[in-house]
Scaffold this active site. Structure first.
Site, PDB file in Angstrom:
ATOM      1  N   LYS A 137     -39.621  44.390  -6.238  1.00 11.27           N
ATOM      2  CA  LYS A 137     -40.626  43.887  -5.299  1.00 11.27           C
ATOM      3  C   LYS A 137     -41.684  44.954  -5.114  1.00 11.27           C
ATOM      4  O   LYS A 137     -41.386  46.092  -4.756  1.00 11.27           O
ATOM      5  CB  LYS A 137     -39.967  43.543  -3.969  1.00 11.27           C
ATOM      6  CG  LYS A 137     -40.960  43.115  -2.904  1.00 11.27           C
ATOM      7  CD  LYS A 137     -40.276  42.537  -1.696  1.00 11.27           C
ATOM      8  CE  LYS A 137     -41.285  42.211  -0.620  1.00 11.27           C
ATOM      9  NZ  LYS A 137     -40.645  41.601   0.544  1.00 11.27           N
ATOM     10  N   LYS A 156     -41.331  40.019  -7.692  1.00 11.14           N
ATOM     11  CA  LYS A 156     -42.288  39.579  -6.687  1.00 11.14           C
ATOM     12  C   LYS A 156     -43.402  40.598  -6.543  1.00 11.14           C
ATOM     13  O   LYS A 156     -43.101  41.788  -6.449  1.00 11.14           O
ATOM     14  CB  LYS A 156     -41.546  39.429  -5.360  1.00 11.14           C
ATOM     15  CG  LYS A 156     -42.400  38.977  -4.212  1.00 11.14           C
ATOM     16  CD  LYS A 156     -41.568  38.963  -2.972  1.00 11.14           C
ATOM     17  CE  LYS A 156     -42.457  38.563  -1.822  1.00 11.14           C
ATOM     18  NZ  LYS A 156     -41.812  38.691  -0.555  1.00 11.14           N
TER      19      LYS A 156
END
Ligand code: PBG
Length: 328
Positions: free
Chosen positions: A198, A252
């Site tokens: 992420k 992400k």
């Protein structure tokens, strides 16, 4: 392969039937995870201004959304809470409330629509008054105390009936701690989808508006989320999470990180997902609403891009729209 003119790559593109025959990737409703923002407000629905077409929904409405997801053939929904500021504090106490918004929503959805998969973030940022994903000491985010809280919160979410818990904080060691807590708590069947790679991204802006953390957030998240310049490090992050017991891994944001998805899929051959985040949604909808881009084409093209990059599925606010189109 022969050279031109014996090879003419356009031959197979001549007709729809031949394009279908040589198609390498497919997108189906099985690939969609619908990301939904919950609110603890009295209003059934409230629009998120920077995400046209996305509403925050309250406890009553979330069951309807889950039914809609089922009827559209979407396998799973992922829930994100907008919490009233009066429930926020430095210790994220509300994350440990068994009767908080998310546990209640999970119970309601599982009771009404048991056949749908329910994914919940294991995260502190909706509950901290400073908007960070961990507990703070001075200006630093403390890793190990945060991990303890995350493990406790995962148990509460599992107890409420969550099928998949998804730690979205990027603390070190959290997947292992959550897995251990689930095992010893009697929830060994609960899956972990880790936000494994992420990035500290500018594309989360509209989400922070949606869940009401934008104004509170002090500083940025660069001491725990990854540097967008890095790629090898993503493999090390994913490897750790797999060793610690993740069942599925996620990258992400999505579209700016397709290279990371491909590397991860090739290296680990794990169930791999992308989160097409709020900012990706916002920019595509803005262009579509201005008539600058064709909404349906760009949404479907972006989702196919994730499949081509190696994703097994995509967390996306476009899920109901895409599912509707894929139905016909
Ligand atoms: C944080 C979290 C974020 C998102 C999901 N969980 C944002 C952040 O890290 O600040 C972003 C989702 C989106 O942008 O759509 N726990």
């Amino acid at each position: 392969m022969a050279a031109y003119p014996y090879t003419r790559l356009r031959r197979t593109r001549q007709a729809n039937w031949s394009r279908r025959l040589v198609r390498e990737n497919t997108l189906t409703r099985d690939d969609l995870i619908w990301t939904i923002v919950l609110s603890d407000g009295a209003d059934k629905r409230a629009p998120v201004p920077s995400m046209p077409g996305v509403d925050r929904v309250n406890l009553k409405e979330i069951v309807k959304e889950a039914q809609r997801a089922r009827d559209l053939g979407i396998p799973a929904i992922a829930l994100f809470p907008h919490v009233n500021p009066k429930f926020k504090d430095a210790a994220a106490s509300e994350a440990l409330n068994r009767n908080g918004l998310v546990p209640e929503a999970v119970r309601a959805v599982k009771a009404a629509v048991p056949e749908i998969g329910v994914i919940v973030d294991v995260a502190l940022d909706p509950y901290t008054d400073h908007g960070h994903d961990g507990v703070m000491e001075g200006d630093t985010i403390k890793n190990d105390p945060t991990v303890e809280l995350l493990a406790e919160s995962a148990i509460i979410l599992a107890e409420a009936g969550a099928d998949i818990v998804a730690p979205s904080d990027m603390m070190d060691g959290r997947v292992g701690a959550i897995r251990e807590a689930l095992e010893s708590g009697g929830y060994s069947d609960v899956m972990i989808m880790s936000y494994a790679a992420k990035y500290a991204s500018g594309f989360y802006g509209p989400y922070r508006d949606a869940i009401g953390t934008a104004s509170a957030l002090k500083g940025d998240k660069r001491t725990y989320q990854m540097d967008p310049s890095n790629s090898d490090e993503a493999l090390r992050e994913v490897e750790q999470d797999i060793i610690e017991g993740a069942d599925m891994v996620m990258v992400k944001p999505g579209m700016p990180y397709l290279d990371i998805i491909r590397r991860i899929k090739d290296e680990f051959a794990m169930p791999t997902y992308a989160f097409q985040v709020s900012g990706e949604y916002a920019m595509m909808m803005a262009a579509a609403q201005n008539g600058w881009l064709d909404e349906k084409r760009i949404i479907m093209e972006s989702l196919m891009g994730f499949k081509r990059a190696g994703c097994d599925g995509v967390l996306t606010y476009f899920a109901p729209k895409a599912a509707e189109w894929l139905k016909h």
